[in-house]
Design a protein around this motif. Sequence first.
Motif, mmCIF file in Angstrom:
data_model
loop_
_atom_site.group_PDB
_atom_site.id
_atom_site.type_symbol
_atom_site.label_atom_id
_atom_site.label_comp_id
_atom_site.label_asym_id
_atom_site.label_seq_id
_atom_site.Cartn_x
_atom_site.Cartn_y
_atom_site.Cartn_z
ATOM 1 N N THR A 47 -42.381 157.232 107.015
ATOM 2 C CA THR A 47 -43.773 156.209 106.368
ATOM 3 C C THR A 47 -43.062 155.135 106.954
ATOM 4 O O THR A 47 -42.074 154.388 107.221
ATOM 5 C CB THR A 47 -43.940 156.546 105.165
ATOM 6 N N PHE A 48 -44.012 153.703 107.085
ATOM 7 C CA PHE A 48 -43.700 152.902 107.533
ATOM 8 C C PHE A 48 -42.843 151.551 106.215
ATOM 9 O O PHE A 48 -41.827 151.668 105.599
ATOM 10 C CB PHE A 48 -44.937 152.151 107.866
ATOM 11 N N GLU A 59 -43.727 146.009 103.980
ATOM 12 C CA GLU A 59 -44.099 147.379 105.482
ATOM 13 C C GLU A 59 -45.385 146.553 105.885
ATOM 14 O O GLU A 59 -45.708 146.787 107.323
ATOM 15 C CB GLU A 59 -44.947 148.002 104.288
ATOM 16 N N SER A 60 -45.929 145.585 105.202
ATOM 17 C CA SER A 60 -47.090 144.498 106.578
ATOM 18 C C SER A 60 -46.134 144.103 107.723
ATOM 19 O O SER A 60 -47.010 143.979 108.468
ATOM 20 C CB SER A 60 -47.618 143.228 105.683
ATOM 21 N N TYR A 63 -46.752 146.621 110.093
ATOM 22 C CA TYR A 63 -47.969 146.390 110.690
ATOM 23 C C TYR A 63 -48.996 145.138 111.155
ATOM 24 O O TYR A 63 -50.065 145.347 112.368
ATOM 25 C CB TYR A 63 -49.180 146.775 109.711
ATOM 26 N N GLU A 67 -50.935 149.803 113.932
ATOM 27 C CA GLU A 67 -51.766 149.860 113.145
ATOM 28 C C GLU A 67 -51.143 151.800 112.430
ATOM 29 O O GLU A 67 -52.009 151.718 111.285
ATOM 30 C CB GLU A 67 -52.797 149.808 113.978
ATOM 31 N N SER A 68 -50.548 152.077 113.214
ATOM 32 C CA SER A 68 -50.473 153.912 112.395
ATOM 33 C C SER A 68 -48.820 154.114 112.405
ATOM 34 O O SER A 68 -48.327 153.590 113.127
ATOM 35 C CB SER A 68 -51.469 154.839 112.342
ATOM 36 N N LYS A 69 -48.696 154.874 111.851
ATOM 37 C CA LYS A 69 -46.945 156.152 112.672
ATOM 38 C C LYS A 69 -47.706 156.383 113.542
ATOM 39 O O LYS A 69 -46.560 156.789 114.760
ATOM 40 C CB LYS A 69 -46.481 156.783 111.453
ATOM 41 N N HIS A 70 -48.947 156.882 113.963
ATOM 42 C CA HIS A 70 -48.911 157.663 115.669
ATOM 43 C C HIS A 70 -49.027 156.733 116.532
ATOM 44 O O HIS A 70 -48.668 157.336 116.951
ATOM 45 C CB HIS A 70 -50.704 158.198 114.794
ATOM 46 N N LYS A 71 -49.530 155.656 116.008
ATOM 47 C CA LYS A 71 -49.316 154.843 117.368
ATOM 48 C C LYS A 71 -47.810 154.421 117.401
ATOM 49 O O LYS A 71 -48.012 154.226 119.020
ATOM 50 C CB LYS A 71 -49.549 153.163 116.769
ATOM 51 N N THR A 141 -53.834 165.686 118.734
ATOM 52 C CA THR A 141 -54.741 165.592 117.550
ATOM 53 C C THR A 141 -56.575 165.576 118.073
ATOM 54 O O THR A 141 -56.446 165.495 119.461
ATOM 55 C CB THR A 141 -54.285 164.326 117.524
#
Length: 224
Positions: A47-48, A59-60, A63, A67-71, A141
Motif C-alpha cells: 500500500t502507499f 502518503e499524499s 499520490y 494516482e494508484s498502486k496499479h499505475k 484487469t
Amino acid sequence: MKNLLSSLKITVPENIFIKDPESSELGKRIIENSISLIDDIGFDAFTFKKLALNIGSNESSIYRYFESKHKLLLYLSSWYWAWIEYQLVIETHGVSNNKEKLIKAIEILSRTTVEDSNFMHINKVALNNVIINENSKSFLTKEVDQENKDGYFVIYKRIVQRLRDMIINAAPNYQFPSSLASTIMEGGLHQHFLKDHFSTITDCNSKVMPSDFFVNLTLNVLKL
C-alpha cells in the motif's frame, strides 16, 4: 554496452504517472523503495501507506507521482521492459546471422537478471523478481483494453514485435511468429516462477535455465 546504457534514460509512457519520478530525489526514493517493498511483501499487501512509512514521508506525497498502486506497477513494468529492450537492441545489433541473432534475443529475454551499476536507485534483481511474480497483475484487469488504447503496454508489445521480426527473418515460412514471440516473452517469466516455486513441474533448475529451454524449443519448432 555498459557505458552506453549508463548514458541512456529509460523512457516510460508519460500518462502512466502524474509527475515523473526520475525528476526528483523523492521520486527516485519512491521507485527504489516500492521495488524492495513489493519484492518483500508482494503487490497485494503493498500500500502507499506502507511505502510512505518506508521512505519517511506522507502518503499524499506519493499520490503526487502516481494516482494508484496499479499505475505504479504499470510504471515498474514499463521501466523493466524498456531496460530489457535497450539490452536487446544493443546486444543483437552487431549479429548478422539471423539464427544467431534470434538465439541471442531469446537468451536476453529469458536469462537470469544480474545487478549492474547503471540506474543505482533501481535494484534490477529485485525488480526482476517483482516482474516474475507480479507482472500479470498489470494487465489482467477489466481496464486492460482502455489502458492498451492509452499506450500503457507499448514497450512490452514493441519487444514482442522485435522478436517476431527476428523469427520471420530466421524462418520466413513459419506461420505463427507473433504467437511464438509472445509465448517466449511470457513463458520466460513463467518458467522462472516455476523454477523457484513449483520445481516438480519444470525442467528448469540451477543448471538448466529458462533460456536453455526456449532456445531449444524455438530451434526445434522452426527447424533451424
